[in-house]
Design a protein around this motif. Structure first.
Motif, PDB file in Angstrom:
ATOM      1  N   ARG A  35       0.822  -1.211   0.000  1.00  0.00           N
ATOM      2  CA  ARG A  35       0.000   0.000   0.000  1.00  0.00           C
ATOM      3  C   ARG A  35       0.853   1.255   0.000  1.00  0.00           C
ATOM      4  O   ARG A  35       0.613   2.187  -0.778  1.00  0.00           O
ATOM      5  N   ASP A  36       1.862   1.305   0.866  1.00  0.00           N
ATOM      6  CA  ASP A  36       2.704   2.502   0.931  1.00  0.00           C
ATOM      7  C   ASP A  36       3.461   2.729  -0.367  1.00  0.00           C
ATOM      8  O   ASP A  36       3.583   3.864  -0.838  1.00  0.00           O
ATOM      9  N   LEU A  37       3.979   1.653  -0.973  1.00  0.00           N
ATOM     10  CA  LEU A  37       4.687   1.813  -2.242  1.00  0.00           C
ATOM     11  C   LEU A  37       3.733   2.214  -3.356  1.00  0.00           C
ATOM     12  O   LEU A  37       4.076   3.025  -4.219  1.00  0.00           O
ATOM     13  N   ASN A  78      13.653  10.796   4.411  1.00  0.00           N
ATOM     14  CA  ASN A  78      13.593   9.351   4.650  1.00  0.00           C
ATOM     15  C   ASN A  78      14.104   8.545   3.472  1.00  0.00           C
ATOM     16  O   ASN A  78      14.518   7.399   3.631  1.00  0.00           O
ATOM     17  N   GLY A  79      14.038   9.126   2.292  1.00  0.00           N
ATOM     18  CA  GLY A  79      14.529   8.434   1.114  1.00  0.00           C
ATOM     19  C   GLY A  79      16.035   8.546   0.941  1.00  0.00           C
ATOM     20  O   GLY A  79      16.596   7.967   0.007  1.00  0.00           O
ATOM     21  N   LEU A 118      11.129   7.205  -5.485  1.00  0.00           N
ATOM     22  CA  LEU A 118      10.663   8.427  -6.141  1.00  0.00           C
ATOM     23  C   LEU A 118      11.842   9.321  -6.522  1.00  0.00           C
ATOM     24  O   LEU A 118      11.814   9.976  -7.576  1.00  0.00           O
ATOM     25  N   THR A 119      12.877   9.318  -5.693  1.00  0.00           N
ATOM     26  CA  THR A 119      14.094  10.058  -6.036  1.00  0.00           C
ATOM     27  C   THR A 119      14.735   9.489  -7.291  1.00  0.00           C
ATOM     28  O   THR A 119      15.176  10.227  -8.181  1.00  0.00           O
ATOM     29  N   TYR A 144       7.559   3.366   3.550  1.00  0.00           N
ATOM     30  CA  TYR A 144       7.510   4.776   3.155  1.00  0.00           C
ATOM     31  C   TYR A 144       8.879   5.250   2.675  1.00  0.00           C
ATOM     32  O   TYR A 144       8.990   5.923   1.635  1.00  0.00           O
ATOM     33  N   SER A 145       9.922   4.893   3.414  1.00  0.00           N
ATOM     34  CA  SER A 145      11.269   5.339   3.059  1.00  0.00           C
ATOM     35  C   SER A 145      11.722   4.725   1.746  1.00  0.00           C
ATOM     36  O   SER A 145      12.332   5.400   0.913  1.00  0.00           O
TER      37      SER A 145
END
Length: 266
Positions: free
Chosen positions: A115-117, A150-151, A167-168, A160-161
């Motif tokens: 879900r988070d991804l 966090n990334g 996303l980066t 999440y991280s």
């Protein structure tokens, strides 16, 4: 209110914009002349945000329900923005999911990870895919995604991280793909920002503030200002970059400095 008008006549779509960073970004871009589509799964709150922009700023702002986890919903939002504004010039990927970690990593459920991804990374992918042809057609297209420190460094929240780190990476690869088509792609990586996620946790925020070299946590408007810069022509020669807006958190080890204070520098 800012006196700059860098987005006069621009059509802008922001995901997860009903509150927090998304809402602050909608207000900032509207102040600079943008026509803004405030999208969110919470349509009632999105409508309140859009109405506030119209009343307080006098700008064009509309609300539209959009679930970034659903391709049809994303495509409908993009089509609505293009029809309402005549073009889509800026996409801001702000929607995300962040579920607290289980006490032990091995107890993390698959559905939490997925879900988070899906919301944070794949949701942004869906938005970029739907918006890109219109951003190319505008001749001044820009994508700005909201990442996180966090990334980049460990602050907990495994899924999440990982999604923010992805996303980066997507920012870099999409920037390479889109550059020849005239679209810039960048990312803002915030540190701790005072949003509704911290509501009722003043003591926690006070403790967190101590690790920030600039002596405070961020406000949604801090992030909105960075998004406005990267989306504007002031950043015309910037693409594929990650801009950390984190009060110096990643640059300075405040805890270490405090530990050695009075004992000389290590």
């Amino acid at each position: 209110m800012t006196e700059m008008r860098r987005f006069e006549g621009h059509g802008v779509l922001i995901s997860g914009a009903a509150r927090g960073i998304g809402a602050a970004t909608a207000r900032r871009l509207a102040e600079e002349g943008a026509q803004v589509l405030v999208t969110d799964v919470d349509l009632a709150e999105a409508e309140r945000t859009a109405a506030s922009i119209r009343e307080r700023i006098g700008a064009c702002a509309e609300a539209f329900v959009c679930d970034v986890g659903d391709r049809a919903s994303v495509e409908a939002a993009v089509a609505y923005a293009v029809d309402a504004f005549g073009s889509l010039d800026v996409l801001v990927n702000n929607a995300c999911g962040c579920t607290p970690d289980a006490p032990l990593f091995e107890d993390e459920p698959d559905e939490v990870w997925a879900r988070d991804l899906d919301l944070t990374l794949t949701g942004a992918y869906r938005c970029c895919r739907a918006a890109l042809p219109h951003l190319v057609a505008s001749g001044r297209g820009a994508i700005v995604s909201i990442g996180s420190v966090n990334g980049i460094q460990d602050f907990g929240n495994h899924a999440y991280s990982a999604a923010k780190a992805g996303l980066t990476s997507l920012t870099r690869t999409l920037a390479g793909h889109a550059a020849a088509r005239g679209v810039r792609v960048n990312l803002v990586a915030p540190g701790t920002v005072r949003t509704s996620a911290w509501e009722g946790r003043d003591a926690d925020l006070a403790a967190v503030r101590e690790v920030y070299p600039l002596g405070r946590v961020g406000e949604p408007e801090d992030i909105a200002a960075a998004v406005a810069f990267l989306a504007s022509r002031d950043a015309a020669w910037i693409t594929g970059t990650t801009l950390c807006v984190d009060g110096g958190l990643l640059a300075v080890n405040t805890g270490f400095r405090q530990a050695v204070r009075g004992h000389g520098d290590a």
